[in-house]
Structures are given as structure tokens and as C-alpha cells.
Design an enzyme around this catalytic site. Structure first.
Site, short mmCIF file in Angstrom:
data_model
loop_
_atom_site.label_atom_id
_atom_site.label_comp_id
_atom_site.label_asym_id
_atom_site.label_seq_id
_atom_site.Cartn_x
_atom_site.Cartn_y
_atom_site.Cartn_z
N GLU A 1 17.97 -11.72 -33.85
CA GLU A 1 19.36 -11.27 -33.97
C GLU A 1 19.70 -10.38 -32.78
OE1 GLU A 1 21.92 -12.75 -35.70
OE2 GLU A 1 20.61 -12.48 -37.43
N HIS A 2 20.87 -10.61 -32.20
CA HIS A 2 21.35 -9.83 -31.05
C HIS A 2 20.46 -10.01 -29.81
CE1 HIS A 2 24.63 -7.71 -33.11
NE2 HIS A 2 23.84 -7.72 -34.15
N ASP B 1 20.54 -13.09 -28.26
CA ASP B 1 21.12 -14.21 -27.50
C ASP B 1 21.87 -13.72 -26.26
OD1 ASP B 1 23.18 -13.17 -29.12
OD2 ASP B 1 24.14 -15.12 -29.40
N GLY C 1 28.87 -14.34 -42.00
CA GLY C 1 27.99 -14.29 -40.83
C GLY C 1 27.37 -15.64 -40.52
N ASP D 1 25.54 -19.24 -31.57
CA ASP D 1 26.34 -19.82 -32.66
C ASP D 1 26.85 -21.21 -32.28
OD1 ASP D 1 25.89 -17.39 -33.80
OD2 ASP D 1 27.95 -16.69 -33.65
N TYR E 1 29.85 -4.44 -31.90
CA TYR E 1 29.14 -5.54 -31.22
C TYR E 1 29.31 -5.39 -29.70
CZ TYR E 1 28.05 -10.35 -29.83
OH TYR E 1 27.51 -11.45 -29.22
#
Length: 382
Positions: free
Chosen positions: A35-36, A38, A125, A173, A223
């Protein structure tokens, strides 16, 4: 894919536009771990799922395009020759952004009509935004013979989100939604944009999502703030992205950054390692190890990156009381949305009852629970 939804979207289109449309299914995605990472050129481990956006499209015979969102019962009208962003919160910006980015590539899109709807739970999400963007770009590519590759399409979708929605998202995504493979997760290297599909055998376990049904308002700004921290520390380390840093490298500049920023960067470095270790655990069929890595991910997201919230933390803590659950963590950008849980199949029913009641008692609101299957990526449907 929800075939009843596909039928109703097609019927609505034919009623409105009196022609047979091109039909596209674009899936949402889950992310097992990573997570986070990318937007730090790192590794992620997503998979497309059987919930998504279904879009019906055809060329328009007028000088206007019409797009109807069945979930909101709202319509926007515009000309592809005169594209400008709508007020910030409009779903239309995902569509207009895609057209604008296609135009930037020197491709010509004519006016078109579209009806779309989805069954990705709101705020979960699971990236309904990427699914919508991908459905538009693939649909327009087919309608107007643009000759775009799927790789070009995902970058168009990503840039639409950057430039028209104002979210500086990474590529995970859009990639997972476009390139998903049924019954597989994708270990995606976000620098090379190359992925290795891993067939997943969860044996007597399955993936269950629990939606907090909350979305705290600071998610987009937080973010973008965290992305800025990662870029600042990469610059201090004289590297392209945090993917290139080790914990030792980061320690060298510990006294030059705030403790909060140090912990955020440390999380990214450690999460990147967890994603690679997770792929090995999958190859080895070691679900216990995978579960530990998933719990480790949540701990970092909660305490280092600080993108969790009370509702997410409560759901994860409750799973630790149940020996039939191997791992759980928050999934997505944070501050709401879902937890992803690796749970024994024969425990699902009992745990659903338990957690629904516990969550209601704690927060005086309902959570939503669903199982997902891993799906193929964005494609035309009959």
C-alpha cells in the site's frame, strides 16, 4: 460480473438512444499487500475483482456527447471539442479527463453517448474511479479505432485523475483493473510497469472485505501530502524514488527530517519488502506467513504512515481474537473504506455475525461485508 446490472445498463441505453451499444466491463480491484508503494516506484500485489463498472457506449449523431450515471441518476452533456473540468466533486471529471488526455496524444475522438453503472461499494477503496476511467478509454478506443495499447490506456486513465480530479495517484489501480487475470494476483513492479501473475490457491481460506462505510474527508489532501513527503526524502537521498532506498540509507538522514516524515519513508521501504515476501509466501503456499505480512502492513499504515482510522483499526484488532483469521489490514488510500481479511471459509458465517454486532455496538453504524472473486481485467462484453 453482475449480469443483471449489464442487462439493465444495456436496456437503459437502448431506451434512451434507440441503438445497440458497445458494452464494456471494467473491474474494481483489491490489493493484497503493498500500500502506498506504487507512487514510490515500488511493488504492489493487486488483483481485479468481480465487481466493477459496466458501460454502454455508441457514437453520437449530434454535436453533443451525453453521459448518464445510473447510480446517481445524473446526466452531463458536452462537446468533445470543448472540454473543461467540472466543479471538483463531479464524477464527470473522470470521463472528461480521459477525453482530454486522449486529445493530448493527438488522437481524435468524436461525440458519443454513454450509460454506466457499477456494483463497487461506494468509498470501499476498490477503485471505482480507475474502473470508470478504464471503461471510458477502452470503449472510446474501440468506438473510434484509436489504436491505443492497453498500456497507453492506463496512463491516459492515470493522467485523467491527476489533471482533472486532482489526485496524484500511482499506476496500480488502473493497471490491476485493465490487466487483471482470473484467479490470479499481479506482483506489479510500478517502475517497469511489468507484472508477474501469481495463481492464488487460498485452499480452505478466502478473502473477505469489510467496509467501514466511512470516508473521512481528509483522504485526498493527506494522500497528496504523503506523496510530497516521499518525493522530498527521495530528493534528499539523491535517488529517483524510495524504492531505491534501504533502511540504512534512510537512517543516514534521520537527524535532518522530522520523526513523522522519517516513519512515513520507513514504512514505504518496509512495505515494499513485504510485497516481495508475500509473492514468495504465495509460491510456497504459506498462508500463515502471508497473514503475518498482511498484519504487518496494517501496523505500518496505522502507526507509521498514519492513514488509518478508528473504524479500520477496530475491525483489524477484532480479527486478532479469532484463530481462524490469518491476517487483516486496511486497504486503499486510507481514512475509511475496507479491511481485507484472510479467513477460513467455514468461519465466514460466524465471524460476519460477530463483527457486524461488535461494530454496530462500537460505532452505532453498520459495516458491510462481502466476499470477492478474482476476475479478468477491462474487456468488451456481449
Amino acid at each position: 460480473m453482475n449480469t443483471d446490472l449489464a442487462k439493465s445498463i444495456k436496456a437503459k441505453f437502448k431506451d434512451t438512444h434507440n441503438t445497440d451499444p458497445l458494452m464494456v466491463f471494467s473491474p474494481g480491484r483489491i490489493n493484497i499487500i503493498g500500500e502506498h508503494t506504487d507512487y514510490n516506484d515500488g511493488f504492489v500485489f493487486p488483483a481485479a475483482v468481480n465487481k466493477g463498472i459496466i458501460a454502454a457506449l455508441s457514437k453520437s449523431d449530434s454535436d453533443k456527447s451525453t453521459v448518464y450515471a445510473s447510480d446517481f441518476d445524473e446526466t452531463i452533456k458536452f462537446s468533445v471539442n470543448n472540454i473543461a473540468p467540472l466543479p471538483k466533486e463531479s464524477w464527470g471529471n473522470y470521463i472528461l479527463g480521459v477525453i482530454a488526455e486522449i486529445n493530448k496524444k493527438g488522437k481524435t475522438v468524436g461525440n458519443f453517448n454513454m450509460v454506466f453503472g457499477g456494483d463497487i461499494p461506494s468509498g470501499s477503496g476498490m477503485s471505482s474511479s480507475a474502473a470508470l476511467e478504464n471503461s471510458v478509454v477502452l470503449g472510446l478506443n474501440e468506438l473510434f479505432d484509436l489504436g491505443l495499447t492497453k498500456t497507453e490506456m492506463i496512463f491516459i486513465s492515470q493522467k485523467a485523475e491527476h489533471n482533472y480530479v486532482g489526485v496524484n495517484c500511482g499506476i496500480m489501480d488502473q493497471y490491476a483493473s485493465m490487466f487483471g487475470v482470473k484467479n490470479h494476483a499481479l506482483l506489479l513492479d510500478c517502475r517497469s510497469i511489468e507484472a508477474k501473475p501469481f495463481e492464488i490457491n487460498f485452499k480452505d481460506h478466502e478473502l473477505m472485505l469489510i467496509n467501514t462505510n466511512v470516508k473521512h474527508s481528509l483522504s485526498d489532501s493527506a494522500y497528496n501530502d504523503r506523496r510530497a513527503v516521499c518525493e522530498k526524502i527521495s530528493e534528499m537521498l539523491d535517488i529517483k524514488a524510495l524504492r531505491d532506498a534501504s533502511e540504512d540509507d534512510l537512517f543516514e538522514i534521520k537527524n535532518k527530517v522530522s520523526d513523522e516524515d522519517y516513519q512515513k519513508a520507513l514504512f514505504v521501504i518496509q512495505e515494499n519488502e513485504r510485497a516481495e515476501k508475500a509473492s514468495k509466501a504465495m509460491l510456497d503456499g504459506n498462508l500463515e506467513e502471508l497473514g503475518k505480512l498482511i498484519y504487518g502492513s496494517h501496523d505500518g499504515l496505522q502507526n507509521q504512515y498514519k492513514v488509518s482510522c478508528d473504524e479500520l483499526d477496530f475491525l483489524v484488532e477484532q480479527t486478532k481474537l479469532n484463530k481462524h483469521i490469518l491476517g487483516a489490514r486496511m486497504m486503499g488510500g486510507g481514512f475509511g473504506g475496507c479491511t481485507i481479511n484472510l479467513i477460513e471459509k467455514n468461519e465466514v458465517k460466524a465471524f460476519k455475525l460477530f463483527i457486524s454486532e461488535a461494530y454496530k455496538n462500537k460505532f452505532n453504524k453498520d459495516c458491510s461485508i462481502y466476499s470477492v472473486e478474482l476476475s479478468d481485467g477491462t474487456h468488451k462484453i456481449n
